[in-house]
Design a protein around this motif. Structure first.
Motif, PDB file in Angstrom:
ATOM      1  N   GLU A  79     -11.151  12.221  -9.459  1.00 36.28           N
ATOM      2  CA  GLU A  79     -10.963  12.548  -8.050  1.00 36.28           C
ATOM      3  C   GLU A  79     -10.822  11.289  -7.201  1.00 36.28           C
ATOM      4  O   GLU A  79     -10.092  11.270  -6.205  1.00 36.28           O
ATOM      5  CB  GLU A  79     -12.128  13.403  -7.546  1.00 36.28           C
ATOM      6  N   LEU A 136      -7.269  10.153  -7.534  1.00 38.08           N
ATOM      7  CA  LEU A 136      -6.378  11.019  -6.757  1.00 38.08           C
ATOM      8  C   LEU A 136      -6.515  10.759  -5.265  1.00 38.08           C
ATOM      9  O   LEU A 136      -5.522  10.812  -4.528  1.00 38.08           O
ATOM     10  CB  LEU A 136      -6.680  12.483  -7.069  1.00 38.08           C
ATOM     11  N   SER A 179      -4.103  18.197 -10.402  1.00 35.81           N
ATOM     12  CA  SER A 179      -3.915  18.270  -8.957  1.00 35.81           C
ATOM     13  C   SER A 179      -2.751  19.177  -8.599  1.00 35.81           C
ATOM     14  O   SER A 179      -1.694  19.130  -9.244  1.00 35.81           O
ATOM     15  CB  SER A 179      -3.645  16.865  -8.402  1.00 35.81           C
TER      16      SER A 179
END
Length: 300
Positions: free
Chosen positions: A39, A42, A89
């Protein structure tokens, strides 16, 4: 980390990125070494995203325009592939939608879209023809999409990818002379990415492989004096069909070369000429993460 005589200093690489690297590459290296926090990667990638679903803002260091570009899509997909075993994602499908909007009639992508503000941009980006499909660009974007599709079936099934794949296959079939080194590189990477489910890819891999010298190193026509693609540029990971184009000795020699190129500051250099001071450091950070990735994947 070491494998036989292949040794690198991971602490020094981390320190180099902390000192000089962009946040995205610091997060990528952290993810690589700690195998977690996708995460965070991202989140860093998100800063390069535009509301149209594409990516820009210098994600390609030599194309610093804020506008979305195919090459930035390639880099974004590369990052999405890296974290996909841990986290996926929805941005991937949004990016494929953007690619579909900008694909040309034959399924290919242009080398670059128009660049209204060329500040800090390499001339080959700013002067590219947006109306002509580029095998080099389409192959590298499609290859990463196929790699991501192993983890996200909706990417593999996206309406953009099939025409792009057919464009690449048809263009590769028609290569009848020595291709430019980068076109050869990305065509081989594309074929390797689809070889598990497209039987013809193996035949085309072997056909293109005849343009590789026995050393596996290919100078870049028109590039910097020492700019060269090496065996690990074409076949970075073991166990893939493209690796069969190189002998074990050639790969072992290139692994030693890559490890030995770690600099006293902990990072790696690039052998081409970046087009801005910022790009110079950003490329070094990118090259450092890539070197660690390749050396770790080949460690035994």
């Amino acid at each position: 980390m070491h494998d036989g005589q292949v040794k690198i200093d991971l602490d020094a690489a981390t320190s180099f990125l902390a000192t000089h690297g962009r946040l995205l590459d610091r997060r990528r290296l952290q993810f690589l070494l700690e195998e977690g926090d996708g995460e965070g990667v991202l989140a860093a990638l998100e800063a390069y995203r535009n509301s149209d679903g594409g990516y820009g803002w210098g994600l390609e260091p030599d194309l610093r325009s804020n506008l979305s570009q195919p090459v930035a899509a390639m880099h974004a997909l590369e990052v999405l592939v890296e974290v996909a075993p841990v986290t996926t994602s929805p941005r991937a499908i949004e990016l494929c939608d953007w690619l579909r909007q900008h694909a040309l009639a034959d399924g290919g992508l242009p080398f670059a879209l128009p660049v209204p503000d060329p500040s800090g941009c390499a001339p080959f980006w700013a002067q590219a023809d947006p109306g002509t499909s580029s095998l080099q660009m389409t192959a590298q974007v499609a290859a990463n999409a196929h790699l991501l599709g192993r983890h996200q079936p909706e990417v593999a099934a996206h309406a953009w990818l099939s025409p792009a794949t057919e464009y690449c296959l048809d263009t590769i079939r028609r290569i009848d002379g020595e291709p430019h080194a980068y076109e050869l590189l990305f065509a081989l990477r594309f074929l390797d990415a689809i070889a598990d489910h497209v039987p013809e890819a193996q035949v085309l891999l072997e056909r293109l492989g005849r343009w590789l010298p026995s050393s596996g190193s290919v100078p870049i026509q028109g590039g910097a004096e020492d700019e060269t693609l090496h065996p690990l540029s074409f076949a970075p990971h073991p166990g893939r069909p493209v690796r069969a184009l190189f002998s074990d000795d050639v790969i072992a020699t290139d692994l030693a070369r890559l490890a030995a190129q770690q600099q006293p500051d902990g990072g790696w250099l690039v052998d081409f000429a970046p087009y801005s001071p910022a790009a110079t450091l950003e490329w070094r950070g990118y090259a450092t993460v890539h070197a660690v990735q390749v050396l770790r994947s080949n460690a035994s």
